[in-house]
Design an enzyme around this catalytic site. Structure first.
Site, PDB file in Angstrom:
ATOM      1  N   CYS A 187       0.823  -1.217   0.000  1.00 31.62           N
ATOM      2  CA  CYS A 187       0.000   0.000   0.000  1.00 31.62           C
ATOM      3  C   CYS A 187       0.853   1.261   0.000  1.00 31.62           C
ATOM      4  O   CYS A 187       0.450   2.304  -0.523  1.00 31.62           O
ATOM      5  CB  CYS A 187      -0.943   0.005   1.198  1.00 31.62           C
ATOM      6  SG  CYS A 187      -2.260  -1.233   1.077  1.00 31.62           S
ATOM      7  N   ASP A 201     -22.851  12.032  -9.422  1.00 31.88           N
ATOM      8  CA  ASP A 201     -24.168  11.784  -8.839  1.00 31.88           C
ATOM      9  C   ASP A 201     -24.086  10.985  -7.543  1.00 31.88           C
ATOM     10  O   ASP A 201     -25.098  10.582  -6.983  1.00 31.88           O
ATOM     11  CB  ASP A 201     -25.067  11.045  -9.844  1.00 31.88           C
ATOM     12  CG  ASP A 201     -24.463   9.719 -10.314  1.00 31.88           C
ATOM     13  OD1 ASP A 201     -23.362   9.342  -9.847  1.00 31.88           O
ATOM     14  OD2 ASP A 201     -25.093   9.058 -11.163  1.00 31.88           O
TER      15      ASP A 201
END
Length: 224
Positions: A48, A140
């Site tokens: 990561c 949205d």
């Protein structure tokens, strides 16, 4: 399920959380932008960390596409602040510009509700297990794409940029992107669009590929 309660097309929960950029409400953070949320098992994990460096390097590319990045880990904001200073990892040339957020604590009814909202996106077992997730949200606030990776396989940011380009193009044009598509390649006319309308909509031309079946459903046009 992997993401209980949240499927493609569902609206993201409007959770509140502490981040490296202060307290946020998720929908306000996104505003009118697209958004990518990355989950990490913990801070300071090797794979990561290379991803965080890559995100820092590609921040201008995501910004160009009106995409905000945010990452989730179970550790503290202080740990996040320290971790986000990674430099020179994954060819990064600066600090990560994405907000890093913490999982809410269940100390009050409101926080319990926020934590419940998180579980609509992230299975708690997955958040604490060696895996990593990618979620892409549209302006949205609806989920457009999700990918689940094992922690031993680093995420492919070139692919993430590619799918963002595809999602944005196909959201506004009546096209689809074929296998291995890259920006600038020809795209496919959606099957629901009649031939006559397609010819008007795509003045550069619509080209049909011959198939053994004789059916004329593979319709291509230069990228609009």
């Amino acid at each position: 399920g992997v993401m209980p309660g949240l499927l493609l097309g569902d609206e993201a929960p409007n959770f509140e959380a502490e981040t490296t950029q202060g307290r946020i409400r998720f929908h306000d953070f996104l505003g009118d932008s697209w958004g990518i949320l990355f989950s990490h098992p913990r801070d300071f994990t090797p794979v990561c960390t290379t991803e965080l460096g890559r995100a820092a390097k590609l921040a201008p590319e995501f910004s160009k596409r009106n995409v905000k990045m945010i990452a989730l880990s179970i550790d503290s904001v202080q740990d996040h602040l320290s971790w986000s200073k990674v430099r020179g990892v994954g060819d990064a040339r600066g600090t990560c510009t994405a907000a890093l957020l913490c999982r809410p604590e269940e100390k009050s009814t409101q926080n319990r509700a926020q934590a419940w909202n998180y579980t609509n996106i992230f299975d708690p077992a997955l958040t604490l297990s060696p895996c990593a997730q990618v979620f892409v949200f549209g302006p949205d606030k609806k989920l457009k794409l999700s990918i689940l990776y094992p922690a031993t396989t680093g995420r492919n940011f070139d692919e993430i940029l590619r799918v963002v380009d595809s999602l944005q193009l196909t959201a506004y044009k009546k096209v689809a992107t074929p296998v291995d598509w890259k920006p600038g390649d020809s795209v496919m006319v959606v099957p629901t669009l009649p031939d006559e309308e397609a010819k008007k909509l795509f003045p550069k031309g619509v080209f049909t590929k011959d198939l053994p079946s004789g059916k004329k459903y593979l319709r291509y046009t230069p990228q609009p």
